[in-house]
Design an enzyme around this catalytic site. Structure first.
Site, mmCIF file in Angstrom:
data_model
loop_
_atom_site.group_PDB
_atom_site.id
_atom_site.type_symbol
_atom_site.label_atom_id
_atom_site.label_comp_id
_atom_site.label_asym_id
_atom_site.label_seq_id
_atom_site.Cartn_x
_atom_site.Cartn_y
_atom_site.Cartn_z
ATOM 1 N N HIS A 12 -3.894 4.673 -0.589
ATOM 2 C CA HIS A 12 -2.759 5.301 0.089
ATOM 3 C C HIS A 12 -3.157 6.684 0.594
ATOM 4 C CE1 HIS A 12 -0.658 2.231 -2.310
ATOM 5 N NE2 HIS A 12 0.331 2.325 -1.449
ATOM 6 N N GLU A 56 0.036 -7.347 8.791
ATOM 7 C CA GLU A 56 -0.266 -6.321 9.789
ATOM 8 C C GLU A 56 -0.839 -6.886 11.079
ATOM 9 O OE1 GLU A 56 -1.001 -6.137 6.584
ATOM 10 O OE2 GLU A 56 0.292 -4.502 5.921
ATOM 11 N N GLU A 60 7.171 -2.998 8.570
ATOM 12 C CA GLU A 60 7.671 -3.346 7.243
ATOM 13 C C GLU A 60 8.678 -2.291 6.783
ATOM 14 O OE1 GLU A 60 3.948 -3.504 5.164
ATOM 15 O OE2 GLU A 60 3.196 -4.987 6.586
#
Lengths: 332, 334
Positions: A128, A59, A28
């Site tokens: 994250h 993914e 991406e």
């Protein structure tokens, strides 16, 4: 020239792509944008949009198609934008990539690399910041590699790309752009490789062995600087979590008799458990222990919380490592 | 566009021979399971003819990505009943896996039949990746991938069609819709009747066919392979077939399908339809069929005996082929 870890990753990709036209890079935002961290900056311009291309935000297809490309004669280097988002591809990685060679009795192989930034300390919150290494280190058929600085990043990534089996290459994003001399290393501008499956003693010492990987090594190193006059500390960078170079660990612990494992993943079933088991199971090392093995890890919460105060409480750091080393060194 | 009649008849006669062989092989494997000679079999009964016809349009350099009902497809691509028996008996010489995988998990690198798993729909992405790679490397090869109706509920099905559509890749997706994912009906899986309609959402061509329409299947398969070869992109072919046997030897479909439904199912057997098609045209008659049955039976017996007598894997090899041994060849066809 001195380079950041991120620049070293970029250069390894560029040099390998120039060396072998079978290498393709995709994921991406890796195209024109050059990746959200810029690891693939300029690669599409240089190698064209058939060798460097953006993928759908999916993914499982990034990894599933990479497996097919490897079967079809390419060497795919797929990027998963954050390790936190790799989970939809778990099935393709574990059920397919890792098993292809074994289940086909050696007639099919999957030479591919999945690069992904991982780890906490970047104000990334629960989604994250994750440490995902043990999910994959558990799986025979995969290799799992983590660099600690620019020099190891470049050499290990080149080796991962040249490896005939699937490699999960985890990039500690907290230190991507760090300019501290421990990470911002002198890097040869030509391509070079560092062997997978080798741990490295990065500092010799006599009293305590500290075992870590990735971004935690910088914290370990800072801790040993603080304690330099007091305790002689040996630091081991595992570099490859599968296959593990247990010999280097065992030899060091036989010498020091004291072992501390540090990781920013949580402790339960974490990589430290495997290191502790390796040390405990080896008679020569076990009998040389002068103190119980110590693990320093993140607390048992699902992932790193966002608030600065909470994140600092979550992450192991030099200060916590100093305390753990002292406790271990003076245990009787 | 269509084949000449004579070519079509030659093709269909060949597929009849292979499909009947696949049916008898499948039936024999059920007997062997019941006799305790093996623990498990997945059946392809009812699926053979469409598989055979579609696979017959592949060249030796083209790629077949099968699933666990693909016995007839792999036989059409060149595997032998002995290969299937070696796989069933999990012998060292099993070309699919050297005795590592359950029966019906086919693969053969030399024949470009890609090793599959038990996980549903993962192989669609492998097919797309292979097509992507071969196209980039300049090879004029196509990929055919088979799967069931249940697979179309998986995310990987949608991701595969999407990727193949974006890059206009030479892939023929073949959905063998037998109306059941083990015991779950199509109505419970999806709100649509026609799975081929899903192609439109990914910008690719889709077509739905009945498994007994042997001419239609040949026509659409030829068209799809031609489109793939000429760079016109992927196709989704849905073939509606009966599932004549249970999902696997561990399943009893009488628990969830009525006698009435099962007896109706038998009337739409594509193998019987193909036989009728060839009989009407004088290609098959009682004498040729009797001779064919005899040939198949003796071939199967020989295959079974050879496989059963061949050695089991050496336990000392359990740790081999987890990683490539240093210095050996990567072994991927390219």
């Amino acid at each position: 020239m001195q380079q950041t870890l991120l620049e070293a990753v970029h250069d390894a990709l560029e040099l390998e792509m120039a060396r072998d036209t079978r290498i393709v890079v995709f994921g991406e935002d890796v195209g024109k944008k050059g990746g959200v961290f810029l690891a693939t900056h300029g690669l599409q311009e240089r190698f064209g949009n058939t060798r460097v291309f953006n993928t759908p935000l999916a993914e499982s297809s990034i990894v599933g198609c990479a497996i097919g490309m490897a079967l079809g004669g390419l060497i795919p280097v797929a990027e998963i934008q954050f390790a936190d988002f790799i989970h939809p591809a778990f099935n393709q990685i574990v059920s397919e990539a890792a098993r292809m060679r074994y289940r086909s009795n050696g007639t099919f192989g999957v030479p591919m690399v999945i690069r992904t930034p991982y780890g906490g300390g970047v104000h990334g919150g629960l989604h994250h910041s994750q440490s995902i290494e043990v999910f994959y280190a558990h799986v025979p058929g995969l290799k799992v590699v983590v660099p600690r600085d620019s020099y190891t990043a470049k050499g290990l990534l080149a080796s991962a790309i040249r490896d005939p089996d699937p490699v999960i290459f985890l990039e500690p994003k907290k230190i991507y752009r760090a300019k501290d001399p421990f990470i911002y290393k002198e890097v040869c501008k030509d391509a070079y490789t560092l062997p997978l499956g080798n741990a490295e003693v990065i500092q010799e010492g006599a009293d305590v062995t500290v075992i870590a990987y990735g971004a935690m090594l910088f914290e370990c190193w800072k801790a040993t600087q603080t304690l330099a006059k007091e305790i002689s500390i040996e630091i081991i960078d595992l570099q490859t979590l599968r296959p593990l170079d247990a010999t280097t660990v065992l030899q060091s612990v036989q010498k020091t008799g004291r072992a501390l494992v540090v990781h920013e993943d949580n402790m339960f079933c974490g990589y430290g458990a495997e290191i502790a088991a390796e040390i405990s199971e080896d008679p020569d090392t076990f009998t040389s222990l002068a103190a119980p093995i110590v693990r320093l890890a993140a607390p048992e919460v699902p992932a790193a919380p966002y608030s600065k105060a909470l994140e600092e409480a979550f992450m192991p750091n030099a200060e916590k490592i100093v305390r753990a080393i002292k406790e271990l060194a003076y245990w009787k | 566009m269509s084949e000449k009649d004579a070519d079509l008849l030659t093709r269909l006669e060949r597929i009849f021979r292979i499909s009947l062989g696949a049916r008898r092989l499948d039936e024999r494997l059920w007997v062997l399971v019941r006799a305790g000679k093996g623990p498990f079999i997945i059946s392809g009964q009812g699926h053979e003819v469409p598989q055979g016809i579609i696979t017959s349009f592949l060249q030796p350099t083209d790629w077949l990505v099968p699933y666990y009902r693909s016995t007839c497809a792999v036989l059409t691509k060149g595997m032998t009943p002995t290969d299937v028996m070696l796989h069933f008996f999990a012998r060292a010489g099993d070309p699919s896996s050297g005795g590592r995988q359950m029966p019906s998990h086919f693969g053969d690198a030399e024949k470009r039949i890609v090793s599959g798993s038990s996980v549903i729909a993962t192989q669609l992405l492998h097919a797309v990746g292979i097509a992507h790679a071969r196209t980039l490397l300049g090879a004029q090869e196509i990929v055919v991938v088979f799967f069931g109706d249940g697979a179309t509920s998986e995310g990987d099905f949608h991701e595969a069609l999407n990727w193949a559509g974006i890059h206009k890749l030479p892939v023929v997706f073949v959905c063998e819709n037998n109306g059941y994912a083990i015991s779950v009906t199509q109505r419970e899986q999806m709100a649509i009747r026609n799975i081929a309609n899903r192609a439109r959402g990914y910008g690719i061509y889709g077509v739905s066919l009945d498994g007994t329409d042997v001419e239609g299947i040949a026509h659409e398969a030829q068209k799809a392979c031609k489109r793939a070869r000429e760079g016109e992109g992927p196709t989704l072919i849905e073939v509606r077939v009966p599932r004549l046997a249970a999902h696997s030897s561990d399943d009893d479909q009488r628990k969830y399908r009525s006698d009435h439904e099962l007896s109706k199912e038998a009337l739409r057997d594509p193998l019987a339809a193909l036989e009728r098609f060839l009989r009407v045209r004088g290609i098959v008659n009682d004498a040729t069929e009797a001779a064919l049955e005899q040939e198949i039976a003796s071939g199967l017996l020989a295959a079974e005996q050879e496989a059963e007598q061949s050695p089991t894997p050496d336990p000392a090899t359990i740790g081999e082929n987890v990683y490539l041994k240093e210095g050996s060849d990567a072994a991927n066809a390219s």
